[in-house]
Design a protein around this motif. Structure first.
Motif, PDB file in Angstrom:
ATOM      1  N   LEU A  31       0.830  -1.204   0.000  1.00 40.80           N
ATOM      2  CA  LEU A  31       0.000   0.000   0.000  1.00 40.80           C
ATOM      3  C   LEU A  31       0.865   1.254   0.000  1.00 40.80           C
ATOM      4  O   LEU A  31       0.594   2.208  -0.741  1.00 40.80           O
ATOM      5  N   GLY A  32       1.930   1.258   0.806  1.00 41.16           N
ATOM      6  CA  GLY A  32       2.809   2.428   0.862  1.00 41.16           C
ATOM      7  C   GLY A  32       3.504   2.709  -0.456  1.00 41.16           C
ATOM      8  O   GLY A  32       3.588   3.865  -0.893  1.00 41.16           O
ATOM      9  N   VAL A  33       3.978   1.656  -1.122  1.00 40.25           N
ATOM     10  CA  VAL A  33       4.655   1.845  -2.409  1.00 40.25           C
ATOM     11  C   VAL A  33       3.694   2.389  -3.454  1.00 40.25           C
ATOM     12  O   VAL A  33       4.019   3.315  -4.212  1.00 40.25           O
ATOM     13  N   LEU A  34       2.489   1.831  -3.500  1.00 44.09           N
ATOM     14  CA  LEU A  34       1.513   2.295  -4.488  1.00 44.09           C
ATOM     15  C   LEU A  34       1.026   3.711  -4.184  1.00 44.09           C
ATOM     16  O   LEU A  34       0.728   4.477  -5.105  1.00 44.09           O
ATOM     17  N   LEU A  35       0.964   4.080  -2.913  1.00 42.52           N
ATOM     18  CA  LEU A  35       0.633   5.458  -2.564  1.00 42.52           C
ATOM     19  C   LEU A  35       1.711   6.409  -3.072  1.00 42.52           C
ATOM     20  O   LEU A  35       1.410   7.473  -3.627  1.00 42.52           O
ATOM     21  N   GLY A  36       2.966   6.031  -2.875  1.00 40.21           N
ATOM     22  CA  GLY A  36       4.063   6.866  -3.375  1.00 40.21           C
ATOM     23  C   GLY A  36       4.019   7.014  -4.881  1.00 40.21           C
ATOM     24  O   GLY A  36       4.282   8.098  -5.415  1.00 40.21           O
ATOM     25  N   ASN A  37       3.656   5.924  -5.572  1.00 36.88           N
ATOM     26  CA  ASN A  37       3.537   6.010  -7.032  1.00 36.88           C
ATOM     27  C   ASN A  37       2.385   6.920  -7.433  1.00 36.88           C
ATOM     28  O   ASN A  37       2.508   7.719  -8.369  1.00 36.88           O
ATOM     29  N   SER A  38       1.251   6.819  -6.747  1.00 35.57           N
ATOM     30  CA  SER A  38       0.086   7.632  -7.091  1.00 35.57           C
ATOM     31  C   SER A  38       0.347   9.114  -6.882  1.00 35.57           C
ATOM     32  O   SER A  38      -0.148   9.955  -7.639  1.00 35.57           O
ATOM     33  N   LEU A  39       1.126   9.448  -5.860  1.00 34.59           N
ATOM     34  CA  LEU A  39       1.430  10.853  -5.574  1.00 34.59           C
ATOM     35  C   LEU A  39       2.707  11.317  -6.266  1.00 34.59           C
ATOM     36  O   LEU A  39       3.197  12.417  -5.990  1.00 34.59           O
ATOM     37  N   HIS A  40       3.256  10.462  -7.142  1.00 37.80           N
ATOM     38  CA  HIS A  40       4.405  10.810  -7.979  1.00 37.80           C
ATOM     39  C   HIS A  40       5.691  11.036  -7.178  1.00 37.80           C
ATOM     40  O   HIS A  40       6.571  11.765  -7.615  1.00 37.80           O
ATOM     41  N   VAL A  42       7.454   8.282  -6.285  1.00 34.74           N
ATOM     42  CA  VAL A  42       8.256   7.230  -6.922  1.00 34.74           C
ATOM     43  C   VAL A  42       7.588   6.894  -8.250  1.00 34.74           C
ATOM     44  O   VAL A  42       6.388   7.099  -8.426  1.00 34.74           O
ATOM     45  N   GLU A  43       8.362   6.389  -9.159  1.00 34.67           N
ATOM     46  CA  GLU A  43       7.840   5.992 -10.468  1.00 34.67           C
ATOM     47  C   GLU A  43       8.059   4.487 -10.629  1.00 34.67           C
ATOM     48  O   GLU A  43       9.199   4.012 -10.641  1.00 34.67           O
ATOM     49  N   ILE A  44       6.985   3.744 -10.712  1.00 39.08           N
ATOM     50  CA  ILE A  44       7.052   2.294 -10.874  1.00 39.08           C
ATOM     51  C   ILE A  44       6.635   1.978 -12.304  1.00 39.08           C
ATOM     52  O   ILE A  44       5.450   2.085 -12.659  1.00 39.08           O
ATOM     53  N   ALA A 279       7.370  16.261  -5.207  1.00 37.42           N
ATOM     54  CA  ALA A 279       8.564  15.486  -4.862  1.00 37.42           C
ATOM     55  C   ALA A 279       9.825  16.310  -5.047  1.00 37.42           C
ATOM     56  O   ALA A 279      10.799  16.163  -4.326  1.00 37.42           O
ATOM     57  N   GLY A 280       9.850  17.191  -6.038  1.00 33.07           N
ATOM     58  CA  GLY A 280      11.033  18.001  -6.295  1.00 33.07           C
ATOM     59  C   GLY A 280      11.079  19.290  -5.519  1.00 33.07           C
ATOM     60  O   GLY A 280      12.075  20.008  -5.542  1.00 33.07           O
ATOM     61  N   GLY A 281       9.986  19.630  -4.844  1.00 33.76           N
ATOM     62  CA  GLY A 281       9.965  20.839  -4.051  1.00 33.76           C
ATOM     63  C   GLY A 281       9.975  22.104  -4.880  1.00 33.76           C
ATOM     64  O   GLY A 281      10.354  23.170  -4.397  1.00 33.76           O
ATOM     65  N   GLU A 282       9.550  22.046  -6.152  1.00 34.32           N
ATOM     66  CA  GLU A 282       9.583  23.225  -7.011  1.00 34.32           C
ATOM     67  C   GLU A 282       8.433  24.163  -6.669  1.00 34.32           C
ATOM     68  O   GLU A 282       7.302  23.733  -6.460  1.00 34.32           O
ATOM     69  N   ALA A 446      -3.081   1.094 -10.135  1.00 40.61           N
ATOM     70  CA  ALA A 446      -2.578   0.889  -8.773  1.00 40.61           C
ATOM     71  C   ALA A 446      -3.653   0.284  -7.884  1.00 40.61           C
ATOM     72  O   ALA A 446      -3.374  -0.585  -7.037  1.00 40.61           O
ATOM     73  N   LEU A 447      -4.903   0.714  -8.069  1.00 41.57           N
ATOM     74  CA  LEU A 447      -5.989   0.193  -7.248  1.00 41.57           C
ATOM     75  C   LEU A 447      -6.247  -1.280  -7.540  1.00 41.57           C
ATOM     76  O   LEU A 447      -6.424  -2.094  -6.624  1.00 41.57           O
ATOM     77  N   LEU A 448      -6.263  -1.642  -8.816  1.00 40.20           N
ATOM     78  CA  LEU A 448      -6.459  -3.052  -9.171  1.00 40.20           C
ATOM     79  C   LEU A 448      -5.293  -3.905  -8.687  1.00 40.20           C
ATOM     80  O   LEU A 448      -5.484  -5.020  -8.190  1.00 40.20           O
ATOM     81  N   LEU A 449      -4.075  -3.385  -8.835  1.00 36.97           N
ATOM     82  CA  LEU A 449      -2.904  -4.123  -8.352  1.00 36.97           C
ATOM     83  C   LEU A 449      -2.952  -4.286  -6.839  1.00 36.97           C
ATOM     84  O   LEU A 449      -2.557  -5.337  -6.312  1.00 36.97           O
ATOM     85  N   LEU A 450      -3.424  -3.260  -6.139  1.00 34.26           N
ATOM     86  CA  LEU A 450      -3.513  -3.355  -4.682  1.00 34.26           C
ATOM     87  C   LEU A 450      -4.499  -4.443  -4.280  1.00 34.26           C
ATOM     88  O   LEU A 450      -4.190  -5.279  -3.410  1.00 34.26           O
ATOM     89  N   VAL A 451      -5.678  -4.447  -4.891  1.00 32.90           N
ATOM     90  CA  VAL A 451      -6.689  -5.444  -4.543  1.00 32.90           C
ATOM     91  C   VAL A 451      -6.178  -6.858  -4.839  1.00 32.90           C
ATOM     92  O   VAL A 451      -6.230  -7.750  -3.982  1.00 32.90           O
ATOM     93  N   ALA A 452      -5.665  -7.046  -6.056  1.00 35.83           N
ATOM     94  CA  ALA A 452      -5.151  -8.370  -6.420  1.00 35.83           C
ATOM     95  C   ALA A 452      -3.930  -8.736  -5.579  1.00 35.83           C
ATOM     96  O   ALA A 452      -3.771  -9.887  -5.168  1.00 35.83           O
TER      97      ALA A 452
END
Length: 686
Positions: A31-40, A42-44, A279-282, A446-452
């Protein structure tokens, strides 16, 4: 005792904590990894690729709109090239084509998905001019004739004149990179008062390929033809604005929409602040929407931070009427086919390379992509993916993920699978409803991957814990109960423990008669081997009758029935085991006789009743055993078996539990530790 309990607590705590961590920690990490991806943050890459695949599938699912007759495409197709010759055509022919589109067919607006960057010298005017300024310079008749022919032979001027008299928007191309160059002319930029920080948010270009200055000056405007291409080579988005050397230029479709709305004024709207920390603080203005304020009506277009939008495909190729350019030039079309319509001039001929890979196909005409975007702009039906979308996606991940993390570990695999399928269906329906009714694109991969993923993790964790439980049961009970009972216990390992408890059980004591005399007649090594073989044979019989081995006390065997696996017929099984032990003894004695060992005789006592069963002992050594008055009575009954010449003696409680099992009452005796006499019985073989 206090010290012993305290010493056991850390181990018990670890045993309780391990399943908790296994059930929840992997899911929380996912869940934490997918949250980071959703909020940009991290890029998976696999998630992004799956998102693109699912987006393309939804585009194809919703691309079912009827043909839009308001926009027509005049197509430089293969039939036109076959009839009129290869591209590029001379500007005189293009001038005739544009003139027919407006004068003969009554088009409202023309957008040109072609770039006219080079001068047209096909008329020979340049050669005639060279003669007039060279060998025929003094020939007044030649010079005069040339001047008279110049308007006819200057094809670029002819086209410019036609463009000037009609509503025409030209197209140009932007480029970047080391090989980027600039040629031709650009239109006047838009949004001249935009702050540099806001301009920097737009896609940036270092070169361009424009139209001849003569043509650009004659047109009412121009727009760039570029579209972003994703990493997989698919065009899914479109830029509405672009940045070239700090100046802002519109896309072709946007420039056409401005003209159709009455030369609408263009304005940008910015979000007050980013919806979540970047993420970049711009610290840069975030573009939120683009507004067209026209004399006829106004439009508000929600965009991403680069003033980009998702390409709104109406359907597969052919969602707009196509007319061959050759048919238009030859006036073969019915007179009303273009009247009052917006026209895009482009090409579908494969050799002219204006085809794109899109969710709807690998050779989608670029001119139809512009038509789709213009149609959606006019209808205000662009699919939106605003800046706050990642926050909504993260919230959905938290809600769905939290619910499944709570529910799945508490369900059986069948119910967990049903809940997972229902959740996947609900997520898909919500996503499709947001697309269909709110024109809102919500990320779904991300949501489908989380459920599965949570379901898969629970399956693996459940399997691991099940195997761990089986191993632990085997470690705890394997030395006491037969393998088939361990297997039965492993189906619900949480139900079994070694904690002390009171239970109705049957206990058996079996002892070798005259063991002391026997021990004196055999060497120690042979005596040990004899006892090993005897105890092994008796233990096999006990296990075959679902008994739990308690202990060996010298030559005595103690076993009980009804724990750890509940057994409603514990008395019957205990008595059957006792009789079977007596029946097995002659075979054992035959083997002993072959080795020259003496024959054995055993006495067995069985009693039923309430007793304490569990893991008991000291901090140095513990055992799974039984305690209680009913246990002591079974020991006393075994001691009486020799006096009455009975192989098996049972107590009154066992006799009552046997029901109609044939038994013979032996006596009523007073045993040590009791004041009242007790009835003793001998069970008979059935």
């Amino acid at each position: 005792m206090l010290k012993s309990s305290f010493a056991r607590r850390p181990g018990e705590f670890r045993r309780a904590l391990t399943p908790f961590l296994l059930r929840y920690l992997p899911g929380l990490l996912l869940l934490g990894v997918l949250l980071g991806n959703s909020l940009h943050y991290v890029e998976i890459a696999p998630v992004s690729r799956l998102e693109a695949v699912l987006y393309d599938a939804r585009v194809r699912f919703f691309a079912q709109a009827p043909v839009d007759e308001r926009i027509a495409i005049v197509d430089i197709d293969e039939a036109s090239l076959a009839e009129l010759g290869r591209w590029p055509w001379n500007r005189a022919r293009l001038a005739d084509l544009v003139e027919r589109i407006f004068a003969d067919y009554g088009a409202l607006l023309l957008g040109m998905d072609v770039i006219l960057a080079e001068p047209d010298e096909s008329s020979g005017l340049a050669s005639l001019q060279a003669l007039a300024s060279g060998p025929l310079r003094g020939n007044g008749g030649f010079v005069a004739a040339l001047e008279g022919l110049r308007p006819t032979l200057d094809y670029d001027a002819r086209l410019a004149d036609v463009i000037r008299r009609h509503a025409v928007i030209l197209g140009f191309h932007l480029s970047s990179g080391a090989a980027a160059a600039s040629s031709g002319a650009l239109p006047a930029p838009v949004l001249a008062d935009l702050a540099p920080a806001a301009v920097a948010s737009l896609s940036r270009w270092t070169g361009y390929g424009g139209n001849l200055p003569l043509l650009q000056q004659a047109a009412m405007g121009a727009g760039f033809l570029n579209a972003p291409v994703a990493g997989d080579g698919v065009t899914r988005r479109a830029w509405l604005l672009a940045n070239y050397q700090g100046q802002v230029y519109p896309a072709l479709s946007l420039a056409m929409a401005q003209a159709l709305l009455g030369n609408a004024t263009l304005k940008l709207q910015f979000a007050d602040q980013p919806p979540w920390p970047s993420a970049g603080g711009e610290d840069r203005p975030v573009i939120e929407a683009l507004t067209l304020l026209g004399a006829r009506r106004s439009l508000r277009i929600v965009t991403d931070g680069q003033a980009g939008v998702l390409l709104p495909f109406r359907g597969a190729e052919g969602s707009f009427p196509y007319y061959s350019a050759a048919d238009v030039l030859a006036a073969r079309l019915p007179a009303d086919r273009l009247r009052g319509r917006v026209v895009l001039l482009g090409t579908t001929a494969p050799g002219l390379f204006d085809q794109r890979v899109t969710p709807l196909g690998e050779a989608y005409p670029g001119v139809e992509a512009h038509a789709n975007l213009l149609s959606a702009l006019l209808d205000d039906r662009l699919l939106q993916s605003p800046a706050w979308t990642p926050v909504v996606a993260a919230a959905l991940l938290l809600i769905v993920g939290g619910g499944l993390l709570f529910a799945l570990p508490r369900l059986s695999p069948l119910w967990a699978g049903g809940l997972t399928m229902a959740t996947l269906l609900l997520v898909l329906l919500i996503n499709l409803a947001a697309w269909a009714f709110a024109q809102l694109l919500l990320p779904i991969a991300a949501l489908l991957l989380l459920v599965a993923g949570l379901f898969t993790l629970q399956l693996f964790v459940g399997y691991f814990l099940e195997q761990r439980g089986k191993r632990r049961l085997a470690q705890l009970f394997g030395q006491y109960v037969p393998p088939e009972l361990v297997e039965e216990m492993s189906r619900d390992p949480q139900h079994y423990s070694m904690a002390g408890r009171s239970a109705e059980l049957s206990v058996l004591f079996a002892d070798v008669r005259g063991f002391t005399t026997l021990a004196e007649t055999l060497p120690p090594g042979e005596l040990a081997q004899l006892m090993n073989d005897y105890l092994s044979a008796m233990t096999d019989v006990i296990r075959a009758h679902r008994g739990t081995l308690d202990k060996y006390i010298g030559d005595a065997v103690v076993a009980f029935w009804g724990a750890p696996v509940a057994d409603a017929q514990h008395a019957q099984h205990a008595v059957a085991a006792g009789l079977a032990m007596q029946a097995a003894l002659p075979l054992v004695n035959q083997e002993f006789a072959a080795r020259g060992w003496p024959a054995l005789r055993i006495g067995i006592g069985i009693n039923s009743g309430s007793m304490v069963v569990g893991d008991m002992g000291s901090r140095h050594r513990r055992a799974y055993t039984v305690l209680g008055d009913a246990v002591n009575l079974a020991s006393r009954l075994q001691a009486l078996s020799g006096d009455y010449g009975a192989g098996v003696i049972i107590g009154e409680a066992t006799r009552r539990a046997l029901g109609d099992w044939p038994c013979r009452e032996l006596d009523r005796v007073t045993v040590r530790g009791r004041t009242a006499p007790v009835a003793i019985h001998e069970p008979l073989a059935g």
